[in-house]
Write a protein that holds these residues in place. Structure first.
Motif, short mmCIF file in Angstrom:
data_model
loop_
_atom_site.label_atom_id
_atom_site.label_comp_id
_atom_site.label_asym_id
_atom_site.label_seq_id
_atom_site.Cartn_x
_atom_site.Cartn_y
_atom_site.Cartn_z
N ASN A 12 32.27 -39.74 3.42
CA ASN A 12 31.21 -41.24 3.58
C ASN A 12 32.03 -42.38 3.30
OD1 ASN A 12 30.30 -38.81 3.88
ND2 ASN A 12 29.35 -39.01 1.61
N PRO A 54 37.31 -34.22 9.75
CA PRO A 54 35.96 -34.04 8.65
C PRO A 54 35.31 -35.69 9.06
CG PRO A 54 37.95 -34.76 7.79
CD PRO A 54 38.01 -34.73 9.31
N VAL A 55 34.09 -35.42 8.29
CA VAL A 55 33.01 -36.69 8.45
C VAL A 55 33.20 -36.76 6.82
CG1 VAL A 55 30.98 -37.34 8.06
CG2 VAL A 55 30.86 -35.19 9.92
N CYS A 68 28.91 -29.42 1.26
CA CYS A 68 27.76 -30.44 2.39
C CYS A 68 28.27 -32.01 2.37
CB CYS A 68 26.68 -30.65 0.89
SG CYS A 68 25.17 -29.39 0.61
N VAL A 69 27.10 -32.24 3.22
CA VAL A 69 28.25 -33.74 4.60
C VAL A 69 28.09 -34.89 3.18
CG1 VAL A 69 26.53 -35.27 5.27
CG2 VAL A 69 27.76 -33.04 6.26
N GLU A 70 26.20 -34.78 2.66
CA GLU A 70 26.87 -35.73 1.52
C GLU A 70 27.78 -35.88 0.22
OE1 GLU A 70 24.44 -33.88 2.06
OE2 GLU A 70 22.68 -34.27 2.71
N HIS A 99 20.32 -29.43 4.07
CA HIS A 99 21.22 -29.96 4.65
C HIS A 99 22.70 -29.46 5.07
CE1 HIS A 99 21.03 -31.66 0.76
NE2 HIS A 99 20.82 -30.07 0.09
N HIS A 100 22.97 -30.81 5.68
CA HIS A 100 24.94 -30.37 6.84
C HIS A 100 25.70 -30.21 6.57
CE1 HIS A 100 21.92 -32.09 10.41
NE2 HIS A 100 21.38 -32.93 9.54
N LYS A 106 29.40 -29.85 6.25
CA LYS A 106 31.60 -30.36 6.29
C LYS A 106 32.07 -29.53 7.44
CE LYS A 106 32.56 -34.08 2.87
NZ LYS A 106 32.39 -35.25 3.38
N LYS A 107 32.71 -29.93 8.58
CA LYS A 107 33.36 -29.00 9.41
C LYS A 107 34.33 -28.39 8.21
CE LYS A 107 31.14 -30.27 12.91
NZ LYS A 107 29.99 -30.41 12.66
#
Lengths: 191, 449
Positions: free
Chosen positions: A191, A188-189, A19-21, A176-177, A179-180
């Motif tokens: 945080n 990657p995104v 998850c992105v979070e 949820h979004h 992560k790639k």
């Protein structure tokens, strides 16, 4: 040290659901079929972390490869140590793991605390709120439970959470979004 | 509120067989004797048995038969947690056609805390969810039962003989000592069922029934005496040299929870049925009235009768009853025998304080007139519905590291709401107020230098 600094990207295999979070810092490799919940933290400070496949890392779990206490981060000549985590492990909510080597099929229950010098083999269960900071290799199929960290050996290892993993891999992307992964873009995104 | 968060701050003195000082939240108030009672000056009686995990009520006779254990629930022999039943699907051959297999449910017991399962000790999975699990039999059960029967018969015989002897030279003014002694003998071997605590002064009619058994034929039970053996099994040869497998060794607690077998190895720890808990009722020893009687239903935590001191006796600042109450505080005099703990002198207000009654609807009634009590501002700090705050002066007597403790007596009026036993002659006579005095000790905390 310079080699390590270059690889600051997280390497998420295809099939993993992250998850992105969640917070992933440093050189982290995540195997396929692993689920990382939001608010989980995987921090590779003093060396890379390699996580195998089929693992379940729940919310507020902290997997950290940190510097030993008496060494400053800028000291020269310190070899980065790799933290290896095997397959089918479960890191329940709120646990903290600094163990450098974790085998397969282990369960680290909620709010458990693993120190830097512990090595978990296979099939171990570290009970809720148990702190294990001894310098030892925990034998296979050991259960650590209770407020005094009593131990006993069980006859069968805990079953891999395949049902739970499948369910989460279906449901989590709905809310949820993610992560790639490696198959997609490589940045990657963060945080 | 001192009663809930810091219970040991304010202590009340209870005049019982022993002088006990304890906070009001742990005390009961007998409104027939108009006195405070603590847990040590009431008698505790068993009300009902229930299982703490399945919450099933069990009548006392059945509980005694099953040795106070639940029939359905088990305890983990490793960590004493409650075991839960889990199911797995195993392939099993169909009875008609052995070549095909079908999924059948198999049940096993598992502990959620220490992950012990019934498969660890070799217990096979059962095909029914409950009722299939048996405790292993004690090999000595027969001998023990026979011994118990023999001794019960012996106790009965002894008691009858003693009764006969005492009946022969019984004096009319000695019934009490006689009945209590024989009851003690009967209970020695667990025979007493209804012969529990004999009420003082009650006639001894219950014992008369036993003498009728003289006419019956009593089966003679003979037991073989235990035989002493000369030879003991020798210890194994590698007793000192064999390395210990630590996870296999049982702890003392695990061992002693199974007194039948006391297994030394963890692979022989079988689960035991869960112990029942009881609900108890409390009874004042002087007037034999019930002070606390719980509900019969195990799921309910309410009480049929609950005479807690907080509902009757004045708290330091709050008035729990609905009437207007007058309170006088009196300091302890010199040489007061109850005043042993105070380390400071206290000057309490000498005037009488008036407390309004507790009115549950007062919060919602906006049109109510504020009660006018004319408080002396030197004495009363604030007043709010049924609460009052007042000033006291404290002079610590010693320079100590401990807490400053003051003690004084509260004297207040109390209206007994229990129906009077004496019939009133003209209509309803208003309930009379009686004055109660309590000795209170207040712990104020340490002295700040």
């Amino acid at each position: 040290k310079s080699q390590y600094l270059q690889k600051m990207a997280a390497n998420i295999a295809a099939g993993a659901v992250v998850c992105v979070e969640s917070e992933i810092r440093g050189d982290v490799t995540i195997g396929p079929r692993t689920v990382v919940h939001p608010k989980a933290r995987i921090i590779a400070e003093a060396g890379p972390i390699i996580i195998g496949e089929g693992n379940l890392i729940e919310e507020q779990a902290l997997i950290i490869n940190s510097y030993p206490e008496n060494i400053m981060p800028d000291t020269e000549g310190v070899e980065p140590k790799t933290m290896t985590i095997g397959i089918n492990n479960v890191f329940e909510v709120g646990c903290v793991s600094q163990a450098l080597k974790i085998g397969d099929n282990n369960v680290i229950e909620s709010k458990a605390d693993l120190g830097k010098n512990v090595i978990l083999t296979s099939g171990c269960i570290v009970g809720a709120c148990c702190q294990v900071n001894t310098c030892e290799v925990i034998p296979e199929n050991t259960v650590i439970y209770g407020s005094n960290c009593m131990r006993r050996v069980q006859t069968e290892r805990p079953q891999p959470q395949t049902l739970q993993l499948d369910f989460l891999m279906k449901i989590l992307p709905n809310y949820h979004h993610m992560k790639k992964t490696v198959k997609g873009t490589s940045t990657p995104v963060r945080n | 509120m001192a009663s809930l968060l810091q219970p040991d701050r304010v202590l009340y003195l209870v005049h019982g067989e022993k002088k006990i000082r304890s906070p009001l939240s742990t005390l009961y108030f007998c409104r027939y004797c108009s006195e405070l009672r603590s847990l040590e000056c009431v008698s505790h009686e068993v009300d009902s048995h229930y299982c703490p995990s399945c919450l099933e009520n069990m009548p006392s006779a059945e509980a005694k038969l099953k040795k106070n254990r639940c029939a359905n629930c088990f305890d983990c022999p490793c960590c004493m947690h409650t075991l839960s039943t889990r199911a797995t699907n195993i392939p099993a051959p169909l009875p008609d056609d052995p070549s095909k297999t079908t999924m059948k449910k198999a049940y096993y017991l598992a502990c959620g805390f220490c992950r012990w399962t019934s498969r660890d000790v070799g217990m096979a999975d059962k095909s029914v969810a409950s009722g299939g699990w048996q405790e292993p039999d004690n090999p000595h059960t027969q001998r023990i039962n026979k011994l118990i029967e023999y001794y019960q018969q012996l106790a009965q015989r002894e008691k009858l003989e003693r009764d006969r002897k005492k009946l022969a030279r019984r004096r009319p003014y000695m019934p009490l000592a006689f009945s209590q002694h024989t009851i003690h003998v009967v209970e020695k071997y667990g025979l007493g069922t209804r012969l529990q605590r004999q009420r003082p002064g009650a006639p001894i009619t219950s014992l008369a029934g036993l003498s009728l058994k003289e006419g019956e034929d009593q089966k003679e039970i003979n037991i073989e005496p235990a035989q002493a053996l000369d030879e003991v099994e020798p210890l194994p040869e590698d007793c000192y040299t064999r390395p210990i497998n630590l996870p296999e060794v049982t702890s003392l607690r695990q061992r002693l929870l199974q007194p039948d077998f006391q297994p030394a190895g963890a692979s022989q720890l079988h689960p035991k049925h869960k112990h029942l808990l009881i609900k108890r009722s409390l009874r004042c020893r002087k007037c034999e009235h019930n002070l606390s009687k719980p509900e019969f239903n195990p799921t309910s935590i309410k009480f049929k009768i609950q005479l807690v001191a907080e509902c009757q006796v004045l708290l330091t600042l709050t008035n729990p009853v609905e009437n207007i109450t007058h309170v006088t505080l009196v300091g302890c005099e010199e040489g007061d025998p109850e005043d042993i703990n105070s380390t400071a002198k206290v000057m309490v207000p000498t005037k009488e304080l008036v407390l309004a009654g507790k009115d549950a609807a007062a919060d919602y009634d906006e049109l109510a007139e504020p009660q006018d009590f004319q408080d002396d501002p030197d004495v009363v700090a604030f007043r709010k519905s049924n609460k009052i705050g007042f000033f006291i002066k404290v002079v610590p007597q010693r320079e100590e590291d401990g807490d400053v403790t003051v003690s004084f007596k509260i004297r207040h009026d109390f209206r007994n709401l229990a129906a009077p036993i004496r019939p009133s002659e003209e209509g309803d006579a208003p309930t009379e107020a009686i004055w109660l005095t309590h000795h209170v000790e207040l712990s104020l905390g340490p002295i700040i230098a």
